[in-house]
Design an enzyme around this catalytic site. Structure first.
Site, PDB file in Angstrom:
ATOM      1  N   PRO A   1       0.794  -1.231   0.000  1.00 13.84           N
ATOM      2  CA  PRO A   1       0.000   0.000   0.000  1.00 13.84           C
ATOM      3  C   PRO A   1       0.825   1.278   0.000  1.00 13.84           C
ATOM      4  CG  PRO A   1      -0.125  -1.108   2.124  1.00 13.84           C
ATOM      5  CD  PRO A   1       0.532  -2.064   1.178  1.00 13.84           C
ATOM      6  N   ASN A   2       0.340   2.215  -0.783  1.00 14.64           N
ATOM      7  CA  ASN A   2       0.862   3.584  -0.899  1.00 14.64           C
ATOM      8  C   ASN A   2       2.142   3.691  -1.731  1.00 14.64           C
ATOM      9  OD1 ASN A   2      -1.189   4.893   0.744  1.00 14.64           O
ATOM     10  ND2 ASN A   2      -0.289   3.742   2.436  1.00 14.64           N
TER      11      ASN A   2
ATOM     12  N   HIS B   1      12.798  -3.444   1.529  1.00 17.58           N
ATOM     13  CA  HIS B   1      12.355  -2.119   1.983  1.00 17.58           C
ATOM     14  C   HIS B   1      13.305  -1.059   1.472  1.00 17.58           C
ATOM     15  CE1 HIS B   1       9.315  -3.741   4.587  1.00 17.58           C
ATOM     16  NE2 HIS B   1      10.204  -4.588   5.061  1.00 17.58           N
ATOM     17  N   LEU B   2      12.727   0.074   1.111  1.00 16.53           N
ATOM     18  CA  LEU B   2      13.525   1.233   0.705  1.00 16.53           C
ATOM     19  C   LEU B   2      14.290   1.793   1.903  1.00 16.53           C
ATOM     20  CD1 LEU B   2      10.443   2.519  -1.126  1.00 16.53           C
ATOM     21  CD2 LEU B   2      12.607   2.269  -2.347  1.00 16.53           C
ATOM     22  N   SER B   3      13.551   1.996   2.998  1.00 17.26           N
ATOM     23  CA  SER B   3      14.156   2.490   4.236  1.00 17.26           C
ATOM     24  C   SER B   3      14.567   1.290   5.086  1.00 17.26           C
ATOM     25  CB  SER B   3      13.139   3.359   4.996  1.00 17.26           C
ATOM     26  OG  SER B   3      12.040   2.562   5.424  1.00 17.26           O
TER      27      SER B   3
ATOM     28  N   ASP C   1       1.113 -15.984   6.576  1.00 16.18           N
ATOM     29  CA  ASP C   1       0.557 -17.313   6.281  1.00 16.18           C
ATOM     30  C   ASP C   1       0.707 -17.661   4.804  1.00 16.18           C
ATOM     31  OD1 ASP C   1      -0.136 -17.744   8.906  1.00 16.18           O
ATOM     32  OD2 ASP C   1      -2.248 -17.240   8.662  1.00 16.18           O
TER      33      ASP C   1
ATOM     34  N   ARG D   1       6.441  12.136  -1.953  1.00 10.07           N
ATOM     35  CA  ARG D   1       6.607  12.665  -0.587  1.00 10.07           C
ATOM     36  C   ARG D   1       7.758  11.985   0.100  1.00 10.07           C
ATOM     37  NH1 ARG D   1       0.524  13.837   1.299  1.00 10.07           N
ATOM     38  NH2 ARG D   1       0.163  14.973  -0.598  1.00 10.07           N
TER      39      ARG D   1
ATOM     40  N   ASN E   1       7.829  -6.047  -1.075  1.00 12.41           N
ATOM     41  CA  ASN E   1       7.791  -4.884  -0.195  1.00 12.41           C
ATOM     42  C   ASN E   1       6.340  -4.744   0.247  1.00 12.41           C
ATOM     43  OD1 ASN E   1       7.847  -2.528   1.212  1.00 12.41           O
ATOM     44  ND2 ASN E   1       8.994  -1.356  -0.319  1.00 12.41           N
TER      45      ASN E   1
ATOM     46  N   ALA F   1       3.289  -1.015   4.706  1.00  6.39           N
ATOM     47  CA  ALA F   1       2.765  -1.046   6.086  1.00  6.39           C
ATOM     48  C   ALA F   1       2.234  -2.425   6.480  1.00  6.39           C
ATOM     49  CB  ALA F   1       1.680   0.007   6.244  1.00  6.39           C
TER      50      ALA F   1
ATOM     51  N   ARG G   1      13.647   3.084  12.493  1.00  8.13           N
ATOM     52  CA  ARG G   1      12.548   4.064  12.510  1.00  8.13           C
ATOM     53  C   ARG G   1      11.642   3.820  13.730  1.00  8.13           C
ATOM     54  NH1 ARG G   1       9.923   4.168   6.799  1.00  8.13           N
ATOM     55  NH2 ARG G   1       8.972   6.027   7.736  1.00  8.13           N
TER      56      ARG G   1
ATOM     57  N   ARG H   1       7.388  -0.051  13.557  1.00 10.68           N
ATOM     58  CA  ARG H   1       7.905  -0.655  12.317  1.00 10.68           C
ATOM     59  C   ARG H   1       8.927  -1.758  12.602  1.00 10.68           C
ATOM     60  NH1 ARG H   1       6.059   2.992   8.299  1.00 10.68           N
ATOM     61  NH2 ARG H   1       5.872   5.082   9.139  1.00 10.68           N
TER      62      ARG H   1
ATOM     63  N   GLU I   1      12.238 -10.234   1.487  1.00 11.24           N
ATOM     64  CA  GLU I   1      11.624  -9.003   2.000  1.00 11.24           C
ATOM     65  C   GLU I   1      12.465  -7.809   1.551  1.00 11.24           C
ATOM     66  OE1 GLU I   1      11.582  -8.875   6.284  1.00 11.24           O
ATOM     67  OE2 GLU I   1      10.350  -7.055   6.336  1.00 11.24           O
TER      68      GLU I   1
ATOM     69  N   TYR J   1      12.525   7.870   1.557  1.00  9.52           N
ATOM     70  CA  TYR J   1      12.319   6.843   0.530  1.00  9.52           C
ATOM     71  C   TYR J   1      13.047   7.101  -0.786  1.00  9.52           C
ATOM     72  CZ  TYR J   1       8.539   5.501   3.692  1.00  9.52           C
ATOM     73  OH  TYR J   1       7.829   5.104   4.786  1.00  9.52           O
TER      74      TYR J   1
HETATM   75  O1  CA2 Z   1      10.836   1.395   3.527  1.00 11.00           O
HETATM   76  C1  CA2 Z   1       9.950   0.756   2.950  1.00 11.00           C
HETATM   77  O2  CA2 Z   1      10.066   0.280   1.829  1.00 11.00           O
HETATM   78  C2  CA2 Z   1       8.590   0.583   3.648  1.00 11.00           C
HETATM   79  O3  CA2 Z   1       8.084  -0.692   3.304  1.00 11.00           O
HETATM   80  C3  CA2 Z   1       7.701   1.678   3.109  1.00 11.00           C
HETATM   81  C4  CA2 Z   1       6.322   1.719   3.798  1.00 11.00           C
HETATM   82  C5  CA2 Z   1       6.475   1.727   5.310  1.00 11.00           C
HETATM   83  O4  CA2 Z   1       5.187   1.619   5.902  1.00 11.00           O
HETATM   84  C6  CA2 Z   1       7.351   0.595   5.804  1.00 11.00           C
HETATM   85  O5  CA2 Z   1       7.492   0.704   7.197  1.00 11.00           O
HETATM   86  C7  CA2 Z   1       8.718   0.640   5.160  1.00 11.00           C
HETATM   87  C8  CA2 Z   1       5.572   2.982   3.367  1.00 11.00           C
HETATM   88  C9  CA2 Z   1       5.297   3.055   1.904  1.00 11.00           C
HETATM   89  C10 CA2 Z   1       4.681   4.389   1.588  1.00 11.00           C
HETATM   90  O6  CA2 Z   1       5.209   4.795   0.350  1.00 11.00           O
HETATM   91  C11 CA2 Z   1       5.270   6.137   0.070  1.00 11.00           C
HETATM   92  C12 CA2 Z   1       6.489   6.722  -0.003  1.00 11.00           C
HETATM   93  C13 CA2 Z   1       6.593   8.042  -0.320  1.00 11.00           C
HETATM   94  C14 CA2 Z   1       5.476   8.786  -0.597  1.00 11.00           C
HETATM   95  C15 CA2 Z   1       4.251   8.194  -0.510  1.00 11.00           C
HETATM   96  C16 CA2 Z   1       4.149   6.848  -0.209  1.00 11.00           C
END
Ligand code: CA2
Length: 148
Positions: free
Chosen positions: A15-16, A106-108, A93, A23, A80, A83, A113, A117, A104, A28
């Site tokens: 998601p997102n 992740h960008l961050s 599962d 943003r 990835n 959330a 954090r 998380r 797995e 990210y």
């Molecule tokens: O660091 C990652 O890749 C995360 O999976 C990114 C998720 C966060 O909830 C995880 O804890 C770590 C958030 C993705 C939201 O993506 C956006 C990034 C920038 C702008 C809008 C959405």
């Protein structure tokens, strides 16, 4: 080698992530998800693998795609879960239910954090993880998947 012999790697985004690059670039990076996709297509060509790259904001759709990766005989899945990583027993599962190794991604680095998380249900089932490298996390994870 025919197209059918090329290892297939699913790249699933939660998601997102469709908003990536718009943003919080300090967390990210400034690449969009389309940029990440293009980067991975190029890397996949170099590695001699094919990728199936998708994004969904819906938990059940991600679960369905994990099942699909298994049915398609995929070599690996890069996931990835965004959330859902930190909340989804359904994803855990599904990872455990399929015979396909999941990496797995992740960008961050979620461990650096907020405390919420720090738990990763995805990580409880994943074969490996790559995090904290921005878009490069996906590239490194694809190299690992291609070597499986
Ligand atoms: O660091 C990652 O890749 C995360 O999976 C990114 C998720 C966060 O909830 C995880 O804890 C770590 C958030 C993705 C939201 O993506 C956006 C990034 C920038 C702008 C809008 C959405």
């Amino acid at each position: 080698m025919s197209a059918a012999d090329v290892p297939l790697i699913y790249v699933l985004n939660g998601p997102n992530l469709n908003l990536l690059g718009m943003r919080e670039p300090e967390i990210y990076g400034s690449d969009s998800l389309d940029d990440v996709h293009a980067m991975l297509e190029e890397k996949a060509g170099e590695l001699g693998v094919a990728i199936e790259f998708r994004q969904s904001n819906h938990e059940g759709e991600l679960v369905d795609w994990l099942h699909e990766a298994h049915a398609a005989g995929a070599r690996a899945v890069l996931l990835n879960g965004a959330a859902y990583t930190h909340t989804s027993i359904a994803l855990l599962d599904a990872i455990k239910a399929i015979d396909v190794p999941v990496i797995e991604v992740h960008l961050s680095d979620p461990a650096q954090r907020e405390e919420f998380r720090h738990i990763s249900y995805v990580g409880m089932g994943a074969a490996d993880e790559v995090k904290g490298l921005g878009a490069q996390s996906y590239v490194v994870a694809l190299e690992k998947a291609a070597a499986l």
